[in-house]
Design a protein around this motif. Structure first.
Motif, PDB file in Angstrom:
ATOM      1  N   HIS A   1      49.211  32.974  39.459  1.00 46.88           N
ATOM      2  CA  HIS A   1      48.492  34.103  39.071  1.00 46.88           C
ATOM      3  C   HIS A   1      47.882  34.700  40.324  1.00 46.88           C
ATOM      4  O   HIS A   1      47.429  34.131  41.306  1.00 46.88           O
ATOM      5  CB  HIS A   1      47.118  33.552  38.322  1.00 46.88           C
ATOM      6  N   VAL A   2      47.889  36.065  40.051  1.00 41.90           N
ATOM      7  CA  VAL A   2      47.312  36.908  41.140  1.00 41.90           C
ATOM      8  C   VAL A   2      46.128  37.399  41.080  1.00 41.90           C
ATOM      9  O   VAL A   2      45.674  37.768  39.825  1.00 41.90           O
ATOM     10  CB  VAL A   2      48.105  38.280  41.498  1.00 41.90           C
ATOM     11  N   LYS A   3      45.096  37.211  42.180  1.00 45.35           N
ATOM     12  CA  LYS A   3      44.007  37.458  41.782  1.00 45.35           C
ATOM     13  C   LYS A   3      43.606  39.088  41.932  1.00 45.35           C
ATOM     14  O   LYS A   3      44.183  39.725  42.696  1.00 45.35           O
ATOM     15  CB  LYS A   3      42.723  36.819  43.296  1.00 45.35           C
ATOM     16  N   ASP A   4      42.661  39.632  41.055  1.00 47.77           N
ATOM     17  CA  ASP A   4      42.315  40.865  41.044  1.00 47.77           C
ATOM     18  C   ASP A   4      41.763  41.561  42.380  1.00 47.77           C
ATOM     19  O   ASP A   4      40.827  40.665  42.952  1.00 47.77           O
ATOM     20  CB  ASP A   4      41.442  41.376  39.940  1.00 47.77           C
ATOM     21  N   ASP A   5      41.765  42.737  42.550  1.00 47.37           N
ATOM     22  CA  ASP A   5      41.232  43.255  43.916  1.00 47.37           C
ATOM     23  C   ASP A   5      39.575  43.176  43.651  1.00 47.37           C
ATOM     24  O   ASP A   5      39.343  43.376  42.522  1.00 47.37           O
ATOM     25  CB  ASP A   5      41.934  44.693  44.122  1.00 47.37           C
TER      26      ASP A   5
ATOM     27  N   VAL B   1      42.048  50.033  43.100  1.00 41.98           N
ATOM     28  CA  VAL B   1      42.102  48.488  42.536  1.00 41.98           C
ATOM     29  C   VAL B   1      43.252  48.071  41.784  1.00 41.98           C
ATOM     30  O   VAL B   1      43.610  48.618  40.709  1.00 41.98           O
ATOM     31  CB  VAL B   1      40.608  48.226  41.710  1.00 41.98           C
ATOM     32  N   TRP B   2      43.698  47.006  42.141  1.00 43.83           N
ATOM     33  CA  TRP B   2      44.775  46.195  41.448  1.00 43.83           C
ATOM     34  C   TRP B   2      44.511  45.259  40.560  1.00 43.83           C
ATOM     35  O   TRP B   2      43.918  44.331  41.278  1.00 43.83           O
ATOM     36  CB  TRP B   2      46.071  45.820  42.507  1.00 43.83           C
ATOM     37  N   LYS B   3      44.518  45.097  39.145  1.00 47.47           N
ATOM     38  CA  LYS B   3      44.052  43.945  38.466  1.00 47.47           C
ATOM     39  C   LYS B   3      44.971  43.942  37.192  1.00 47.47           C
ATOM     40  O   LYS B   3      46.091  44.634  37.060  1.00 47.47           O
ATOM     41  CB  LYS B   3      42.562  44.326  37.998  1.00 47.47           C
ATOM     42  N   ASN B   4      44.784  42.733  36.568  1.00 41.87           N
ATOM     43  CA  ASN B   4      45.411  42.300  35.172  1.00 41.87           C
ATOM     44  C   ASN B   4      46.981  42.428  35.446  1.00 41.87           C
ATOM     45  O   ASN B   4      47.720  42.840  34.964  1.00 41.87           O
ATOM     46  CB  ASN B   4      45.318  43.575  34.176  1.00 41.87           C
ATOM     47  N   TRP B   5      47.275  41.200  36.665  1.00 41.09           N
ATOM     48  CA  TRP B   5      48.529  40.976  36.848  1.00 41.09           C
ATOM     49  C   TRP B   5      49.325  40.300  35.734  1.00 41.09           C
ATOM     50  O   TRP B   5      49.004  39.360  35.238  1.00 41.09           O
ATOM     51  CB  TRP B   5      48.872  40.477  38.113  1.00 41.09           C
TER      52      TRP B   5
ATOM     53  N   ASP C   1      47.586  46.789  36.403  1.00 39.88           N
ATOM     54  CA  ASP C   1      46.982  48.070  36.270  1.00 39.88           C
ATOM     55  C   ASP C   1      46.371  48.535  37.463  1.00 39.88           C
ATOM     56  O   ASP C   1      45.607  47.702  38.479  1.00 39.88           O
ATOM     57  CB  ASP C   1      45.722  48.009  35.297  1.00 39.88           C
ATOM     58  N   GLN C   2      46.443  49.838  37.916  1.00 44.58           N
ATOM     59  CA  GLN C   2      46.090  50.586  39.091  1.00 44.58           C
ATOM     60  C   GLN C   2      44.745  51.402  38.906  1.00 44.58           C
ATOM     61  O   GLN C   2      44.974  52.288  37.825  1.00 44.58           O
ATOM     62  CB  GLN C   2      47.006  51.123  39.787  1.00 44.58           C
ATOM     63  N   PHE C   3      43.573  51.205  39.231  1.00 44.33           N
ATOM     64  CA  PHE C   3      42.565  51.587  38.632  1.00 44.33           C
ATOM     65  C   PHE C   3      42.172  52.564  40.119  1.00 44.33           C
ATOM     66  O   PHE C   3      41.798  52.157  41.097  1.00 44.33           O
ATOM     67  CB  PHE C   3      41.212  50.852  38.537  1.00 44.33           C
ATOM     68  N   THR C   4      42.112  54.042  39.754  1.00 41.22           N
ATOM     69  CA  THR C   4      41.760  55.103  41.003  1.00 41.22           C
ATOM     70  C   THR C   4      40.708  55.839  40.614  1.00 41.22           C
ATOM     71  O   THR C   4      41.089  56.724  39.503  1.00 41.22           O
ATOM     72  CB  THR C   4      43.030  55.595  41.604  1.00 41.22           C
TER      73      THR C   4
END
Length: 302
Positions: free
Chosen positions: A26-30, A37-41, A70-73
């Motif tokens: 599991h990858v930790k969200d930024d 922000v990279w999240k929901n891996w 998901d990339q949030f910008t």
């Protein structure tokens, strides 16, 4: 379907099992404080059992990871996805990923390398402007056979389908594409003007593979799966076709091409004199084509 890829070497992980464990953890969200922000891996192993293929005389064990996040910008969400071909040969654990500018950051994130540097290093085959010019020269002169090992394997250059680069004034970027690209006057003219070729798209014939279409850039390699004709078409799933094609490209095809290039240079089959002679030949062909066109127009007017 096509994807530009880069290759990287892991200096920390020593086994394919260990690499796959890290790649699927599991990858930790930024942190939300970041501008991007990279999240929901999500990362999934494609093959339940590791696959094997013999390339360049060595057995290569590999697997493949499909990932998305998901990339949030600035309040905007963009879905990101891709693949990582992870393999182990006699030297190291390596990754072929369909990313370029963010490849290192992405691999470090997935692998959990949050501190320190040097765990992942670039593992690219450097392709120069002169190498691209040499490729075009070999096709132009119909000198298509490339030495491959063992001798039971045959590799030949089939068609140059496109290339691009900057002209001598460094202000104009030009590209040329098409099945008959070597017969287009503008393309021949471009060859005379350009000194900074940065990309070549070429079709190859390789033993059991009737067509492998590659786009070679300074730093990335792309395989065009829709154009592929060969034994990998019969794989149980498209992921194994992708994995085998890229492994074959990185571990056999491009090394064979670069070896032939350096062999030609060492044996003076490609040097400044040959290069100049090639350009003169192109110039003569261009003049011939222009004169033919002018004659045709004159005949029509008469």
């Amino acid at each position: 379907m096509a994807a530009a890829t880069t290759r990287w070497k892991d200096t920390t992980v020593k086994s394919l099992k260990q690499a796959l464990t890290k790649l699927t953890t599991h990858v930790k969200d930024d942190d939300q404080a970041h501008k991007i922000v990279w999240k929901n891996w999500s990362q999934d192993k494609v093959f339940e059992q590791n696959q094997k293929i013999k390339l360049n005389g060595d057995e290569v064990e590999y697997n493949m990871i499909r990932f998305n996040f998901d990339q949030f910008t600035m309040g905007t969400v963009v879905k990101k996805e891709g693949f990582i071909i992870v393999y182990q040969d006699v030297t190291a654990i390596s990754y072929i990923i369909n990313q370029n500018t963010i490849a290192l950051k992405l691999l470090r994130k997935i692998m959990g390398y949050t501190t320190g540097k040097g765990q992942i290093e670039k593992n690219v085959i450097e392709l120069s402007n002169d190498f691209f010019t040499w490729l075009i020269y070999r096709v132009y002169e119909s000198n298509s056979n490339i030495e491959a090992s063992p001798e039971s394997k045959s590799l030949s250059l089939d068609t140059i389908k496109g290339f691009k680069g900057a002209t001598d004034d460094m202000q104009t970027k030009v590209s040329a594409n098409g099945e008959t690209v070597m017969n287009i006057i503008s393309t021949l003219s471009f060859l005379l003007e350009s000194r900074n070729l940065s990309q070549v798209k070429i079709d190859l014939i390789y033993t059991e593979h009737k067509n492998i279409s590659l786009q070679l850039n300074q730093g990335t390699i792309t395989t065009f799966f829709d154009d592929y004709i060969g034994e990998f078409e019969h794989e149980e799933n498209s992921e194994n076709t992708i994995a085998k094609l890229y492994l074959t490209t990185y571990l056999e095809l491009v090394p064979y091409l670069t070896q032939e290039y350096f062999s030609d240079k060492e044996n003076d089959l490609w040097n400044a004199t040959v290069h100049k002679s090639f350009l003169k030949s192109v110039a003569a062909k261009l003049t011939e084509k222009v004169n033919e066109k002018l004659q045709s127009i004159q005949t029509e007017d008469d």
